[in-house]
Write an enzyme that holds these catalytic residues in place. Sequence first.
Site, PDB file in Angstrom:
ATOM      1  N   GLY A 250       0.796  -1.225   0.000  1.00 58.89           N
ATOM      2  CA  GLY A 250       0.000   0.000   0.000  1.00 58.89           C
ATOM      3  C   GLY A 250       0.826   1.271   0.000  1.00 58.89           C
ATOM      4  O   GLY A 250       0.264   2.368   0.058  1.00 58.89           O
ATOM      5  N   ASP A 251       2.166   1.162  -0.006  1.00 62.46           N
ATOM      6  CA  ASP A 251       3.016   2.360  -0.051  1.00 62.46           C
ATOM      7  C   ASP A 251       4.260   2.027  -0.884  1.00 62.46           C
ATOM      8  O   ASP A 251       4.247   1.055  -1.635  1.00 62.46           O
ATOM      9  CB  ASP A 251       3.342   2.830   1.378  1.00 62.46           C
ATOM     10  CG  ASP A 251       3.539   4.349   1.452  1.00 62.46           C
ATOM     11  OD1 ASP A 251       4.243   4.897   0.585  1.00 62.46           O
ATOM     12  OD2 ASP A 251       2.986   4.985   2.372  1.00 62.46           O
ATOM     13  N   ASP A 252       5.334   2.820  -0.755  1.00 63.04           N
ATOM     14  CA  ASP A 252       6.500   2.619  -1.616  1.00 63.04           C
ATOM     15  C   ASP A 252       7.024   1.170  -1.551  1.00 63.04           C
ATOM     16  O   ASP A 252       7.123   0.588  -0.479  1.00 63.04           O
ATOM     17  CB  ASP A 252       7.631   3.568  -1.201  1.00 63.04           C
ATOM     18  CG  ASP A 252       7.205   5.033  -1.273  1.00 63.04           C
ATOM     19  OD1 ASP A 252       6.275   5.350  -2.039  1.00 63.04           O
ATOM     20  OD2 ASP A 252       7.804   5.850  -0.549  1.00 63.04           O
TER      21      ASP A 252
END
Length: 447
Positions: A250-252
Amino acid sequence: MGQSFLENILNLTLILSLTSFLVSGNYETCSGIVPMRYRNDKISIMDFGGVGDGVTLNTKAFRGAIFRIEHLRRRGGTVLYLPPGVYLTEAFNLTSHMTLYLARGAVIKATTSTGNWPLIPPLPSYGRGRERPGGRYMSFIHGDGLHDVIITGENGTIDGQGEVWWNMWRQRTLQFTRPNLIELINSRGIIISNVIFKDSPFWNIHPVYCRNVVIHHVTILAPADSPNTDGIDPDSSSHVCIEDSYISVGDDLVAVKSGWDQYGIAFGRPSHDITIRRIVGSSPFAGIAVGSETSGGIMGVYVEHLNLFNMGVGIHVKTNTGRGGVIRNISVSNVYMENVRTGIKIAGDVGDHPDENYNPNALPNVKGIKMKDVWGEKVTQPGLIRGLKKAPFTDICLSNINLHGPIGPRYTPWKCSDVSGSSFKVSPWPCAEMTSEHQSGACSTSF
Ligand SMILES: *[C@@H]1O[C@H](CO)[C@@H](O)[C@H](O)[C@H]1NC(C)=O
Ligand SMILES: *[C@@H]1O[C@H](CO)[C@@H](O)[C@H](O)[C@H]1NC(C)=O
Ligand SMILES: *[C@@H]1O[C@H](CO)[C@@H](O)[C@H](O)[C@H]1NC(C)=O
């Protein structure tokens, strides 16, 4: 997004074999950075009362087994073997000279009782927890001051059961910063391979103040809407090599960091000599990020052979006023991306501050970023480079970049400000700022 686990694995296998085919003949690996160790002494979690029924709490078994490894100190270290089964447990600490070996079908599952989760002090380079002031919850699997640690096996799973934490974040009921799935502090000689990481409460793998860390053939999975579930975040660490992995979070996917504003500047520990290659993945945020916490400096990051799908940003170098820190010698090559909002973004106005005491005159120094052989389809905006008026970004080189837009009106052209550098075979054409030097300029330096 919303792909099944099996589809993810099939994609990975397909793309990795394709990638290895394409680059065969020039197939470098991380293997020289940490020697592989074979250990004669082996124990099983079952000898310490382990119960793999998914219900029984195994905290005592893990702590007991690791206490045995720490205090009996067998020559060459010890393997802690986990047979197939689901081992529910509270957070636990690793020790030096150990291999945590997850057999096929072995799952280490974090408890969802967050009430008595252990707390640890903030990292000095952050001055406080990343999302809440004060201390922070200890990572699910934790290590401090360790060396010679291997986490491997036959693709068993470390499951953070993060949903309960994501919901606390969504409902703003978190008291302290959420736990990482694995954090290693001040450690060296680490190998993490052939393990699946799933549903981390916060960042997945966080080596901080570490050196000689190798991560390969891992799979990291978390839903696209899970908050801050970064894949791998090398932080104030050096000689870190990450390769041959599939990351959908859900992120980098990978974010290289080095501390936060005045705390990171005072601590002054850079991240350097970081290699990242043959990563396949997707995320609503960045494929490879540098930052935004860059206050200790980030030098010598080598990224190659990425396949990125359904991304927010392909490559994102991000910093901010108050960060200070030098960002130097970042090289990215051989990237394919598809269905991406922004292909390449380098920006000096990203990220929040730990408190009001950051120094607004501490400006980042960004120089020497080279992007080469990047190909993209369905890229809404090919590039965005936004330097700082008082600290322009320099020596930025773009070479052989083809980022094609989606069909229709959503396409947004390149945008640049407060930057100088050179462009060579960039389509669509970038901006006037990026033609300030010719091929003899930024693109000719090698690092
Ligand atoms: C685990 O490590 C943390 C941080 O180093 C420490 O505070 C804690 O007491 C340790 N827990 C156990 C059970 O050893
Ligand atoms: C584990 O998964 C990786 C990545 O998918 C794969 O390359 C490797 O062969 C698998 N290892 C085992 C022992 O199944
Ligand atoms: C950047 O790369 C150049 C060229 O190889 C090298 O001379 C310089 O020392 C590097 N700078 C840093 C800060 O790593």
